[in-house]
Design a protein around this motif. Structure first.
Motif, PDB file in Angstrom:
ATOM      1  N   PHE A 176       0.850  -1.199   0.000  1.00  0.00           N
ATOM      2  CA  PHE A 176       0.000   0.000   0.000  1.00  0.00           C
ATOM      3  C   PHE A 176       0.882   1.244   0.000  1.00  0.00           C
ATOM      4  O   PHE A 176       0.647   2.201  -0.761  1.00  0.00           O
ATOM      5  CB  PHE A 176      -0.909  -0.041   1.229  1.00  0.00           C
ATOM      6  CG  PHE A 176      -2.148   0.817   1.151  1.00  0.00           C
ATOM      7  CD1 PHE A 176      -2.296   1.842   0.228  1.00  0.00           C
ATOM      8  CD2 PHE A 176      -3.191   0.602   2.051  1.00  0.00           C
ATOM      9  CE1 PHE A 176      -3.446   2.619   0.178  1.00  0.00           C
ATOM     10  CE2 PHE A 176      -4.342   1.363   2.009  1.00  0.00           C
ATOM     11  CZ  PHE A 176      -4.470   2.385   1.084  1.00  0.00           C
ATOM     12  N   LEU A 177       1.907   1.263   0.834  1.00  0.00           N
ATOM     13  CA  LEU A 177       2.828   2.400   0.931  1.00  0.00           C
ATOM     14  C   LEU A 177       3.491   2.682  -0.419  1.00  0.00           C
ATOM     15  O   LEU A 177       3.537   3.835  -0.871  1.00  0.00           O
ATOM     16  CB  LEU A 177       3.896   2.089   1.986  1.00  0.00           C
ATOM     17  CG  LEU A 177       5.090   3.026   2.101  1.00  0.00           C
ATOM     18  CD1 LEU A 177       4.665   4.415   2.540  1.00  0.00           C
ATOM     19  CD2 LEU A 177       6.118   2.449   3.067  1.00  0.00           C
ATOM     20  N   ILE A 178       3.983   1.646  -1.084  1.00  0.00           N
ATOM     21  CA  ILE A 178       4.642   1.820  -2.386  1.00  0.00           C
ATOM     22  C   ILE A 178       3.664   2.369  -3.417  1.00  0.00           C
ATOM     23  O   ILE A 178       3.983   3.298  -4.174  1.00  0.00           O
ATOM     24  CB  ILE A 178       5.256   0.485  -2.864  1.00  0.00           C
ATOM     25  CG1 ILE A 178       6.433   0.110  -1.968  1.00  0.00           C
ATOM     26  CG2 ILE A 178       5.684   0.566  -4.327  1.00  0.00           C
ATOM     27  CD1 ILE A 178       6.934  -1.313  -2.146  1.00  0.00           C
ATOM     28  N   VAL A 179       2.449   1.824  -3.433  1.00  0.00           N
ATOM     29  CA  VAL A 179       1.422   2.288  -4.378  1.00  0.00           C
ATOM     30  C   VAL A 179       1.094   3.757  -4.125  1.00  0.00           C
ATOM     31  O   VAL A 179       0.958   4.551  -5.068  1.00  0.00           O
ATOM     32  CB  VAL A 179       0.165   1.400  -4.288  1.00  0.00           C
ATOM     33  CG1 VAL A 179      -1.007   2.021  -5.036  1.00  0.00           C
ATOM     34  CG2 VAL A 179       0.466   0.001  -4.829  1.00  0.00           C
ATOM     35  N   GLU A 180       0.988   4.144  -2.862  1.00  0.00           N
ATOM     36  CA  GLU A 180       0.694   5.547  -2.522  1.00  0.00           C
ATOM     37  C   GLU A 180       1.826   6.472  -2.956  1.00  0.00           C
ATOM     38  O   GLU A 180       1.583   7.551  -3.496  1.00  0.00           O
ATOM     39  CB  GLU A 180       0.448   5.693  -1.016  1.00  0.00           C
ATOM     40  CG  GLU A 180      -0.913   5.219  -0.558  1.00  0.00           C
ATOM     41  CD  GLU A 180      -2.052   6.054  -1.105  1.00  0.00           C
ATOM     42  OE1 GLU A 180      -1.927   7.297  -1.185  1.00  0.00           O
ATOM     43  OE2 GLU A 180      -3.091   5.465  -1.448  1.00  0.00           O
ATOM     44  N   ILE A 181       3.065   6.073  -2.718  1.00  0.00           N
ATOM     45  CA  ILE A 181       4.206   6.915  -3.105  1.00  0.00           C
ATOM     46  C   ILE A 181       4.248   7.085  -4.623  1.00  0.00           C
ATOM     47  O   ILE A 181       4.440   8.196  -5.127  1.00  0.00           O
ATOM     48  CB  ILE A 181       5.527   6.326  -2.568  1.00  0.00           C
ATOM     49  CG1 ILE A 181       5.573   6.456  -1.049  1.00  0.00           C
ATOM     50  CG2 ILE A 181       6.726   7.026  -3.201  1.00  0.00           C
ATOM     51  CD1 ILE A 181       6.718   5.703  -0.390  1.00  0.00           C
ATOM     52  N   ILE A 182       4.054   5.985  -5.353  1.00  0.00           N
ATOM     53  CA  ILE A 182       4.036   6.074  -6.818  1.00  0.00           C
ATOM     54  C   ILE A 182       2.934   7.018  -7.281  1.00  0.00           C
ATOM     55  O   ILE A 182       3.136   7.867  -8.148  1.00  0.00           O
ATOM     56  CB  ILE A 182       3.863   4.676  -7.453  1.00  0.00           C
ATOM     57  CG1 ILE A 182       5.114   3.829  -7.227  1.00  0.00           C
ATOM     58  CG2 ILE A 182       3.550   4.788  -8.951  1.00  0.00           C
ATOM     59  CD1 ILE A 182       4.952   2.369  -7.584  1.00  0.00           C
ATOM     60  N   THR A 183       1.750   6.881  -6.666  1.00  0.00           N
ATOM     61  CA  THR A 183       0.617   7.736  -7.041  1.00  0.00           C
ATOM     62  C   THR A 183       0.911   9.201  -6.742  1.00  0.00           C
ATOM     63  O   THR A 183       0.638  10.081  -7.566  1.00  0.00           O
ATOM     64  CB  THR A 183      -0.660   7.295  -6.300  1.00  0.00           C
ATOM     65  OG1 THR A 183      -0.904   5.918  -6.576  1.00  0.00           O
ATOM     66  CG2 THR A 183      -1.859   8.126  -6.722  1.00  0.00           C
ATOM     67  N   GLY A 184       1.473   9.471  -5.560  1.00  0.00           N
ATOM     68  CA  GLY A 184       1.803  10.848  -5.203  1.00  0.00           C
ATOM     69  C   GLY A 184       2.800  11.465  -6.164  1.00  0.00           C
ATOM     70  O   GLY A 184       2.641  12.615  -6.600  1.00  0.00           O
ATOM     71  N   LEU A 185       3.835  10.703  -6.516  1.00  0.00           N
ATOM     72  CA  LEU A 185       4.837  11.208  -7.465  1.00  0.00           C
ATOM     73  C   LEU A 185       4.239  11.403  -8.853  1.00  0.00           C
ATOM     74  O   LEU A 185       4.531  12.394  -9.535  1.00  0.00           O
ATOM     75  CB  LEU A 185       6.034  10.248  -7.520  1.00  0.00           C
ATOM     76  CG  LEU A 185       6.875  10.169  -6.242  1.00  0.00           C
ATOM     77  CD1 LEU A 185       7.919   9.068  -6.359  1.00  0.00           C
ATOM     78  CD2 LEU A 185       7.524  11.515  -5.925  1.00  0.00           C
ATOM     79  N   GLN A 186       3.402  10.453  -9.252  1.00  0.00           N
ATOM     80  CA  GLN A 186       2.706  10.562 -10.549  1.00  0.00           C
ATOM     81  C   GLN A 186       1.889  11.848 -10.604  1.00  0.00           C
ATOM     82  O   GLN A 186       1.933  12.592 -11.589  1.00  0.00           O
ATOM     83  CB  GLN A 186       1.813   9.318 -10.690  1.00  0.00           C
ATOM     84  CG  GLN A 186       1.018   9.209 -11.951  1.00  0.00           C
ATOM     85  CD  GLN A 186       0.107   7.976 -11.907  1.00  0.00           C
ATOM     86  OE1 GLN A 186      -0.223   7.450 -10.838  1.00  0.00           O
ATOM     87  NE2 GLN A 186      -0.309   7.531 -13.070  1.00  0.00           N
TER      88      GLN A 186
END
Length: 196
Positions: A176-186
């Protein structure tokens, strides 16, 4: 991603439910509050070691959260206050699930991963809400909703995996953390392109 690209599949059910609720005399904000209360009840169920029931109730809350927006658009009663109420209560429901899991898993190393996850959600939502407020791009909603890898449905899927598979809680929290970070950067990259 699923909200942006898969909404058309479930929209007929959402629209029919919105129509029924409007015929019953309910307003969009009423359903927003009902969805919130049901979502909080989901957290209580998670805390009481009822993971399947908790996840089912959480998804009911999410469904009603989609219905309230359709009601507001259909009845032409969308207001800035309705948007603030909806977005705020959504975050409290999500925080409630995380808090319920934290009470169930009080190991400091697990709590640290929960903290990292909470920070990543704050980061992603800050970008999302700021871009929505500053962007002139059009959306069917009351402000511009940035598409991303993790939208509300992906968040519900990941919360569901955390709740249902608590023996692997750290693994699912890290995913979940990795998905959130990717989404935030995107979203941050998109924000740079449209707001610079």
């Amino acid at each position: 991603m699923l909200d942006t690209h898969g909404r058309a599949v479930v929209q007929p059910i959402i629209s029919k439910t919105a129509f029924v609720f409007l015929k019953m005399g309910l307003k969009a904000n009423h359903v927003t509050i009902i969805a919130f209360l049901i979502g909080i009840f989901a957290s209580v169920l998670v805390y009481l070691k009822q993971p399947v029931a908790g996840v089912a109730v959480l998804w009911l809350s999410g469904f009603l959260d989609a219905v309230d927006g359709s009601m507001a658009r259909r009845s032409k009663t969308s207001t800035p206050w309705g948007t603030v109420l909806d977005v705020t209560l959504d975050r409290i429901v999500e925080a409630g699930i995380l808090v319920a899991l934290a009470f169930r898993h009080q190991d400091p190393s697990v709590l640290l991963w929960f903290l990292f996850l909470a920070i990543s959600i704050i980061f992603t939502m800050t970008v999302f809400l700021t871009v929505g407020a500053l962007s002139e791009k059009e959306s069917m909603k009351s402000f511009y909703y940035q598409p991303g890898l993790a939208e509300r449905t992906e968040g519900f899927i990941l919360f569901s995996l955390m709740v249902l598979f608590q023996s692997h809680i750290v693994f699912w929290t890290i995913v979940f953390l990795i998905v959130e970070i990717i989404t935030g950067l995107q979203r941050l990259i998109e924000a740079y392109k449209i707001l610079k």
